[in-house]
Design a protein around this motif. Structure first.
Motif: not given
Length: 290
Positions: A21, A88-89, A93, A117
């Protein structure tokens, strides 16, 4: 009150998240974009060489490379968002859970056999990841090199302007060689139209005499002078059409050129693209994120 305050403080402390992330997504996306700088340059240089080859004045490839600037500018503008979304995504993910809702060994890191992810999943499915990056790059450049796009129109205009400018000397030379033939052909056409016949047969063929006819010595046996439109067509129309067609055909080779640069065509080979893999370095970099 003290109890609830402690609970609030506890909830305010972020839990450790083992997912790609934030900086992980941004930095990995940028890493692939940076890796594709060299293949991208190879493709653009190859296109420039092809364009130089079919232009009338055969300019230096460095010159024709400048005509491709609209493609490169548009690519740089849109490349990041397209690459991030592709990785992504669109593919990586979600949580790393199997069909039974259990997180397998190796998940989230360092080698997770579930598509999810996390960095470990990207590492495990790196053979797929390399093709995602390849196909997204090709897709974006190919779209920009398609006739009708703003970038393509700008490239086409620069190529056509340069071709027209470079063929100026040829046009002037052509007009010096053929002005009398053109004039004679127009005179014959007007004469035939006015008389309705060149020899009484209605055929419009020149009689070989009279001030409006082409001298017999200038004609091949049994032939009439070519109409003015046909005299001009090869120089003033066909050259421009040929340049447009050649440009379209050249720009359509983008996928092949990327395949050549990366060592494969990007189809079916799970471990292909040897020149655009960067596997060891990228896996190490991916696992540097928690």
């Amino acid at each position: 009150m003290r109890f609830f305050s402690l609970i609030s403080v506890f909830l305010a402390v972020p839990a450790t998240v083992y997912a790609c992330e934030g900086d992980c997504i941004v930095d990995i996306t940028n890493a692939f974009l940076g890796n594709y700088t060299a293949p991208m340059n190879m493709v653009m240089q190859s296109l420039a060489q092809q364009i130089a080859g079919f232009m009338p004045n055969h300019p230096n490839p460095q010159t024709t490379l400048s005509y491709l600037e609209p493609i490169m500018t548009a690519y740089k503008k849109d490349a990041y968002q397209g690459m991030e979304t592709a990785i992504f995504p669109n593919f990586f993910h979600g949580k790393c859970l199997d069909d039974n809702g259990v997180e397998p060994d190796g998940c989230p890191n360092p080698d997770c056999p579930i598509v999810c992810g996390t960095p470990g999943s990207l590492v495990h499915f790196y053979s797929k990841l390399r093709f995602i990056a390849f196909n997204e790059t090709v897709h974006q450049v190919q779209a920009l090199c398609t006739p009708g796009t703003d970038a393509y129109k700008r490239v086409e205009k620069m190529v056509m302007d340069a071709a027209d400018s470079g063929s100026g000397n040829s046009r002037r030379a052509y007009s010096r060689v053929f002005p009398r033939v053109l004039s004679d052909a127009v005179n014959v056409a007007h004469s035939n139209k006015a008389s309705g016949s060149g020899s009484g047969s209605g055929s419009g063929a020149p009689s070989g005499s009279g001030h409006n006819s082409v001298p017999v010595s200038r004609l091949k046996a049994g032939s009439a002078p070519a109409p003015a439109s046909k005299v001009l067509l090869p120089v003033f129309l066909k050259r421009g059409q040929n340049v447009q067609v050649e440009l379209k055909n050249t720009m359509a080779t983008v996928r092949k050129l990327f395949g050549d640069a990366c060592g494969a065509n990007g189809d079916k080979e799970t471990n292909g693209l040897p020149n655009c893999s960067w596997e060891s370095a990228m896996k190490e970099y991916i696992l540097s994120f928690p």
